[in-house]
Design an enzyme around this catalytic site. Structure first.
Site, PDB file in Angstrom:
ATOM      1  N   GLY A  29       0.839  -1.208   0.000  1.00 27.08           N
ATOM      2  CA  GLY A  29       0.000   0.000   0.000  1.00 27.08           C
ATOM      3  C   GLY A  29       0.860   1.239   0.000  1.00 27.08           C
ATOM      4  N   ASP A 140      -5.075   9.447   7.046  1.00 28.65           N
ATOM      5  CA  ASP A 140      -6.068   8.686   6.280  1.00 28.65           C
ATOM      6  C   ASP A 140      -7.444   8.447   6.892  1.00 28.65           C
ATOM      7  OD1 ASP A 140      -6.254   8.080   3.717  1.00 28.65           O
ATOM      8  OD2 ASP A 140      -5.111   6.232   3.763  1.00 28.65           O
ATOM      9  N   VAL A 376       2.253   3.693  -7.905  1.00 23.14           N
ATOM     10  CA  VAL A 376       2.816   2.780  -8.898  1.00 23.14           C
ATOM     11  C   VAL A 376       3.247   3.583 -10.139  1.00 23.14           C
ATOM     12  CG1 VAL A 376       2.203   0.946 -10.516  1.00 23.14           C
ATOM     13  CG2 VAL A 376       1.675   0.685  -8.088  1.00 23.14           C
ATOM     14  N   GLU A 379       6.501   5.202  -9.366  1.00 22.74           N
ATOM     15  CA  GLU A 379       7.583   4.214  -9.227  1.00 22.74           C
ATOM     16  C   GLU A 379       8.033   3.711 -10.600  1.00 22.74           C
ATOM     17  OE1 GLU A 379       5.854   1.306  -6.595  1.00 22.74           O
ATOM     18  OE2 GLU A 379       5.685   2.753  -4.958  1.00 22.74           O
ATOM     19  N   ASP A 497     -22.022  46.595  20.622  1.00 16.39           N
ATOM     20  CA  ASP A 497     -22.646  46.285  19.342  1.00 16.39           C
ATOM     21  C   ASP A 497     -23.953  45.536  19.654  1.00 16.39           C
ATOM     22  OD1 ASP A 497     -23.004  45.506  16.577  1.00 16.39           O
ATOM     23  OD2 ASP A 497     -22.294  43.526  17.209  1.00 16.39           O
ATOM     24  N   ASP A 678     -18.978  41.769  17.340  1.00 15.67           N
ATOM     25  CA  ASP A 678     -18.785  40.428  16.774  1.00 15.67           C
ATOM     26  C   ASP A 678     -18.363  40.406  15.321  1.00 15.67           C
ATOM     27  OD1 ASP A 678     -21.454  41.283  15.935  1.00 15.67           O
ATOM     28  OD2 ASP A 678     -21.537  39.281  15.057  1.00 15.67           O
TER      29      ASP A 678
HETATM   30  O1  LIG Z   1      -4.286  -1.044   4.593  1.00 15.14           O
HETATM   31  P1  LIG Z   1      -5.005  -1.672   3.450  1.00 15.14           P
HETATM   32  O2  LIG Z   1      -6.477  -1.741   3.664  1.00 15.14           O
HETATM   33  O3  LIG Z   1      -4.406  -2.969   3.058  1.00 15.14           O
HETATM   34  O4  LIG Z   1      -4.819  -0.707   2.170  1.00 15.14           O
HETATM   35  C1  LIG Z   1      -3.575  -0.238   1.713  1.00 15.14           C
HETATM   36  C2  LIG Z   1      -3.506   1.271   1.668  1.00 15.14           C
HETATM   37  O5  LIG Z   1      -4.287   1.746   0.577  1.00 15.14           O
HETATM   38  C3  LIG Z   1      -4.623   3.125   0.434  1.00 15.14           C
HETATM   39  O6  LIG Z   1      -3.641   3.925  -0.235  1.00 15.14           O
HETATM   40  C4  LIG Z   1      -3.811   5.299  -0.607  1.00 15.14           C
HETATM   41  O7  LIG Z   1      -2.613   6.015  -0.347  1.00 15.14           O
HETATM   42  C5  LIG Z   1      -1.654   6.117  -1.394  1.00 15.14           C
HETATM   43  C6  LIG Z   1      -0.535   7.005  -0.927  1.00 15.14           C
HETATM   44  O8  LIG Z   1      -0.949   8.259  -0.571  1.00 15.14           O
HETATM   45  C7  LIG Z   1      -2.282   6.679  -2.655  1.00 15.14           C
HETATM   46  O9  LIG Z   1      -1.300   6.687  -3.681  1.00 15.14           O
HETATM   47  C8  LIG Z   1      -3.457   5.788  -3.068  1.00 15.14           C
HETATM   48  O10 LIG Z   1      -4.098   6.371  -4.189  1.00 15.14           O
HETATM   49  C9  LIG Z   1      -4.447   5.607  -1.935  1.00 15.14           C
HETATM   50  O11 LIG Z   1      -5.392   4.626  -2.310  1.00 15.14           O
HETATM   51  C10 LIG Z   1      -5.011   3.688   1.787  1.00 15.14           C
HETATM   52  O12 LIG Z   1      -5.198   5.085   1.723  1.00 15.14           O
HETATM   53  C11 LIG Z   1      -4.074   3.316   2.904  1.00 15.14           C
HETATM   54  O13 LIG Z   1      -4.567   3.812   4.142  1.00 15.14           O
HETATM   55  C12 LIG Z   1      -4.007   1.821   2.997  1.00 15.14           C
HETATM   56  O14 LIG Z   1      -3.132   1.435   4.026  1.00 15.14           O
HETATM   57  O1  LIG Z   2       3.834  -6.610  -4.736  1.00 19.09           O
HETATM   58  C1  LIG Z   2       3.726  -5.423  -4.486  1.00 19.09           C
HETATM   59  C2  LIG Z   2       3.073  -4.539  -5.346  1.00 19.09           C
HETATM   60  C3  LIG Z   2       2.972  -3.205  -5.009  1.00 19.09           C
HETATM   61  N1  LIG Z   2       3.486  -2.765  -3.863  1.00 19.09           N
HETATM   62  C4  LIG Z   2       3.422  -1.327  -3.505  1.00 19.09           C
HETATM   63  O2  LIG Z   2       2.099  -0.924  -3.173  1.00 19.09           O
HETATM   64  C5  LIG Z   2       1.994   0.452  -3.359  1.00 19.09           C
HETATM   65  C6  LIG Z   2       0.672   0.782  -3.983  1.00 19.09           C
HETATM   66  O3  LIG Z   2       0.404   2.153  -3.785  1.00 19.09           O
HETATM   67  P1  LIG Z   2      -0.618   2.965  -4.672  1.00 19.09           P
HETATM   68  O4  LIG Z   2      -0.510   4.363  -4.267  1.00 19.09           O
HETATM   69  O5  LIG Z   2      -0.348   2.709  -6.103  1.00 19.09           O
HETATM   70  O6  LIG Z   2      -2.072   2.387  -4.316  1.00 19.09           O
HETATM   71  P2  LIG Z   2      -2.785   1.932  -2.950  1.00 19.09           P
HETATM   72  O7  LIG Z   2      -2.603   0.470  -2.845  1.00 19.09           O
HETATM   73  O8  LIG Z   2      -2.111   2.650  -1.852  1.00 19.09           O
HETATM   74  O9  LIG Z   2      -4.225   2.284  -3.130  1.00 19.09           O
HETATM   75  C7  LIG Z   2       3.174   0.907  -4.212  1.00 19.09           C
HETATM   76  O10 LIG Z   2       4.071   1.639  -3.428  1.00 19.09           O
HETATM   77  C8  LIG Z   2       3.791  -0.402  -4.639  1.00 19.09           C
HETATM   78  O11 LIG Z   2       5.192  -0.376  -4.783  1.00 19.09           O
HETATM   79  C9  LIG Z   2       4.126  -3.620  -3.015  1.00 19.09           C
HETATM   80  O12 LIG Z   2       4.592  -3.203  -1.965  1.00 19.09           O
HETATM   81  N2  LIG Z   2       4.235  -4.944  -3.339  1.00 19.09           N
HETATM   82 MG   LIG Z   3     -22.771  42.601  15.328  1.00 14.58          MG
END
Ligand SMILES: O=P(O)(O)OC[C@H]1O[C@H](O[C@H]2O[C@H](CO)[C@@H](O)[C@H](O)[C@H]2O)[C@H](O)[C@@H](O)[C@@H]1O
Ligand SMILES: O=c1ccn([C@@H]2O[C@H](COP(=O)(O)OP(=O)(O)O)[C@@H](O)[C@H]2O)c(=O)[nH]1
Ligand SMILES: [Mg+2]
Length: 725
Positions: A29, A140, A376, A379, A497, A678
């Site tokens: 994530g 979050d 992603v 990256e 006032d 105010d």
């Molecule tokens: O903890 P999970 O339920 O397994 O989910 C994983 C994380 O997903 C979400 O990611 C968000 O944050 C990213 C970074 O700012 C962003 O790139 C992405 O678009 C979002 O979806 C979630 O916000 C996290 O809290 C979770 O841990």
């Molecule tokens: O096998 C994997 C595939 C993806 N990622 C990571 O998961 C994150 C996904 O973050 P993204 O913001 O694209 O979406 P989210 O899962 O947070 O909604 C990226 O940093 C990826 O490098 C990972 O740790 N292992």
């Molecule tokens: Mg007033």
């Protein structure tokens, strides 16, 4: 040394129970990977859930000890909490709603209660760790209530909040039965950050529409504080990906993959399992590509990595089945002995394998229906040292606001997506390079370190400004001093006032007449020896005369136009004109006709356009238009257009509460002065007073020249009662 405490639902490390005991692994994530590089610095600490259910206290202690060495403190959650708080409210109510999938959202009271309870649990965990000087940074949607819970326990704390997912239009937020609590929860922070300006705008609009709080230039005025809101697009640890992609290990993996794939071109897709990511739609578009351009059959493979996530939530389990079925069908339809159209993996991969895939892939398909940011995409760009590759990016990922050199597509437009894949596969290398190098420069510069720095600096600055501009609350000690000065003085003047100060703000101004209690209170004040009581108001003098004229008090009416000393006659402030009203009234009438709910108030020497009963946004918009219209019409005249609380007032320039108040204190010198007001027009009064005067602004939050703040008209009355003794 003050520390930074990061708080998020999930820790960057997850603990797994295996046959060999407990193992510690990085979490998937964006949030975990993004902030992973930060929290280890110095004494900083990350507080969150370690991802497993503990069996006994021994295990709990072991996990605590292990994590402590790595600057982490666990919050343990039970199975019921994970079901109702995490899978329930967080991922079945908030997640779908915030990603515009309202049709998937459930609204369960028990889930809400668990959400409240777990936020309280996090609050206790933070309070156990945080020193008074520490900065707390909450992350979050799982913890929307935490900033306000912390604020109640520690009113002075420095609290930041960042939302990693989109903030949707207020039309979606208003569907939530708990919308008020959620918004108020967030407003406990000093600074609230979003990935994009669009999300920030939606939040400001929700706060003004659903809480009725004023917001201007990214600043929200709550009853107690101002809260700053801003956009901070999150970046990645660029070097980490750039280096991993060319590491020996990654190169070995890449060589293996290449050998197995032979000359096949590679399109890559990597996401957590999530209906927001558009995975099924992407498969259908790939199908369309192979139909429309059969020459790619046997030539191009889609490598699709889906990382398991939230599989206990029914929508996720259903999506998993849909993907399995689609991949099976497409592979069965197109595959040959030597070619696999789709190479589908349902697991997570370590960094070296991930970056090997990024480095290998000619095309990356990042096509979510909605995505807060999407790391992603960034990256992939960082892993392309040789600047060969094409990014296809959904316009509805936060990342699209920055990565404009990608092929930007609408992910629901299957045909456009298939065309983009084709275009990417035939794009000349030079163009690939131009696009990638522009995006690399950006992703490299706005990385996760600069993101943290920007957020933390803005938070520190916001806090500093709150302190320097803060007007002190009129607390018990000051009140005692005020009473002593009042009693010790030989001549005293009290400037009051009316609306919003002695009585509450009423949607209909004519309904704000004084009640019995107020009339008695004012009379008792006038009976005190050597005490002048002055009502200083924007109201017309006829109304004030009718309501309070029988009392021995002085009046400054119509913002200083009409003056009357107790028992005397009404007098004009000076030579004033009213002939302009004939020309300008039709302009105001035009804006009444165009703004349902707006109305005009006519006073002897001024005209007022009110919009307190109009739709909030329309009112603000029309007020802006009217303001520019009037500025044009009043240029080079001795008229002035003044903005107040949901009003625009045209009046003679140079006459205001301040000039009138100055005349009063000159005419009636006193050694005790108290002024209560105010709104913005009362600031003129405060400005006119000497620094020793007690100036008090009613209602906290807004910046004021007054020395003190008091909460409400009820508290004003209480203070006045104390003067009477
Ligand atoms: O903890 P999970 O339920 O397994 O989910 C994983 C994380 O997903 C979400 O990611 C968000 O944050 C990213 C970074 O700012 C962003 O790139 C992405 O678009 C979002 O979806 C979630 O916000 C996290 O809290 C979770 O841990
Ligand atoms: O096998 C994997 C595939 C993806 N990622 C990571 O998961 C994150 C996904 O973050 P993204 O913001 O694209 O979406 P989210 O899962 O947070 O909604 C990226 O940093 C990826 O490098 C990972 O740790 N292992
Ligand atoms: Mg007033």
């Amino acid at each position: 040394m003050p520390r930074t405490l990061i708080v998020s639902n999930r820790l960057p490390t997850k603990v797994l129970r295996t046959d060999d005991g407990l193992t510690f692994q990085p979490s998937e994530g964006g949030l975990a990977t993004g902030l992973g590089s930060i929290y280890r610095q110095g004494d900083n600490l990350w507080i969150g859930w370690p991802g497993l259910f503990v069996q006994d206290e021994g295990e709990e202690q072991h996990i605590k000890d292990e994590l402590r060495d790595d600057n982490m403190a666990p919050v343990f959650l039970t199975e019921d909490e994970i079901r109702d708080f995490y899978e329930g409210f967080s991922n079945s109510t908030l997640w779908p709603t915030f990603h515009y999938f309202s049709e998937f959202a459930t609204y369960e009271q028990t889930h809400w209660e668990a959400y409240v309870a777990v936020n309280q649990k996090f609050c206790q965990a933070v309070l156990a760790q945080a020193g008074p000087e520490d900065t707390i940074w909450v992350h979050d949607y799982q913890l929307l209530l935490l900033p306000e819970l912390l604020r109640q326990a520690r009113p002075e704390a420095t609290i930041g909040f960042f939302l990693h997912i989109p903030f949707p239009s207020q039309e979606l937020i208003r569907v939530l039965p708990w919308r008020t609590e959620l918004l108020r929860g967030m407003l406990g922070a000093d600074l609230i950050g979003f990935h994009t300006f669009g999300y920030m705008r939606h939040f400001l609009s929700a706060v003004t529409h659903l809480l009725g709080l004023p917001a201007q230039n990214g600043q929200i005025e709550t009853p107690n504080r101002s809260v700053r809101v801003d956009a901070f697009p999150m970046g990645i640890d660029y070097e980490r990906y750039a280096q991993a992609a060319v590491s020996k290990e990654a190169q070995q993996h890449e060589a293996e993959y290449r050998e197995a794939l032979r000359d096949t071109r590679v399109i890559l897709s990597i996401d957590r399992l999530d209906y927001t990511k558009g995975i099924a739609q992407r498969l259908r578009a790939f199908d369309l590509l192979l139909q429309r351009y059969p020459e790619w059959q046997g030539q191009v493979s889609l490598i699709m990595l889906v990382v398991p996530s939230r599989d206990q939530v029914p929508q996720y389990a259903a999506l998993k089945e849909e993907i399995d079925e689609l991949v099976g069908r497409l592979n069965a339809q197109y595959r040959t002995i030597s070619w696999n159209p789709i190479l589908y993996f349902y697991r997570s991969l370590p960094l070296e394998e991930l970056t090997a895939l990024y480095h290998l892939a000619e095309v990356a398909l990042v096509t979510p229906m909605r995505d807060g940011m999407n790391l992603v995409a960034k990256e992939y760009i960082a892993s392309k040292g040789d600047q060969r590759g094409v990014l296809i990016l959904s316009e509805r990922a936060g990342a699209a606001r920055e990565l404009s050199d990608a092929l930007i597509i609408n992910p629901t437009d299957m045909s456009q997506l298939a065309e983009a894949m084709h275009d990417a596969l035939v794009m000349p290398e030079e163009e690939q390079q131009t696009r990638l190098s522009a995006m690399q420069a950006l992703v490299k510069r706005y990385n996760v370190f600069s993101w943290t720095r920007l957020f933390m600096n803005q938070l520190a600055y916001t806090k500093m400004k709150q302190h320097t501009l803060a007007t002190e609350m009129l607390d018990e000690a000051t009140t005692t001093q005020l009473l002593a000065d009042f009693r010790g003085a030989s001549q005293r003047i009290i400037l009051l006032d009316y609306d919003g100060t002695l009585v509450g703000f009423n949607p209909n101004p004519q309904r704000a007449e004084p009640d019995q209690e107020l009339r008695l209170l004012l009379r008792s004040l006038t009976e005190l020896p050597n005490t002048r009581v002055v009502i200083i108001s924007g109201r017309d003098h006829q109304t004030l005369e009718k309501w309070l004229g029988h009392l021995p008090i002085d009046f400054i009416a119509e913002h200083g136009v009409w003056l009357r000393t107790a028992g005397g006659e009404w007098q004009l402030f000076g030579q004033l004109r009213a002939d302009w009203k004939r020309d300008l009234r039709p302009v105001l009438e035009l804006y009444v006709a165009r703004t349902p709910g707006a109305f005009i108030e006519e006073k002897d020497y001024s005209l007022v356009w009110h919009y307190r009963r109009a739709d909030t946004d329309l009112g603000i918009e029309r007020a802006r238009e009217l303001m520019s219209h009037l500025s044009f019409m009043t240029a080079n005249t001795d008229l002035q257009v003044m903005e107040g609380n949901k009003v625009l007032e045209i009046k003679n320039a140079g006459v205001n509460k301040g000039t009138a108040a100055a005349r009063w204190i000159e005419q009636y010198p006193s050694d005790f002065m108290l002024a209560l007001g105010d709104d913005r027009t009362d600031e003129d009064t405060f400005r006119a007073l000497p620094p020793t005067a007690y100036s008090v602004r009613v209602g906290t939050g807004a910046r004021s020249l007054a020395r003190f703040n008091i909460g409400s008209p009820a508290q004003v009355r209480q203070l006045l009662r104390k003067l009477i003794g």
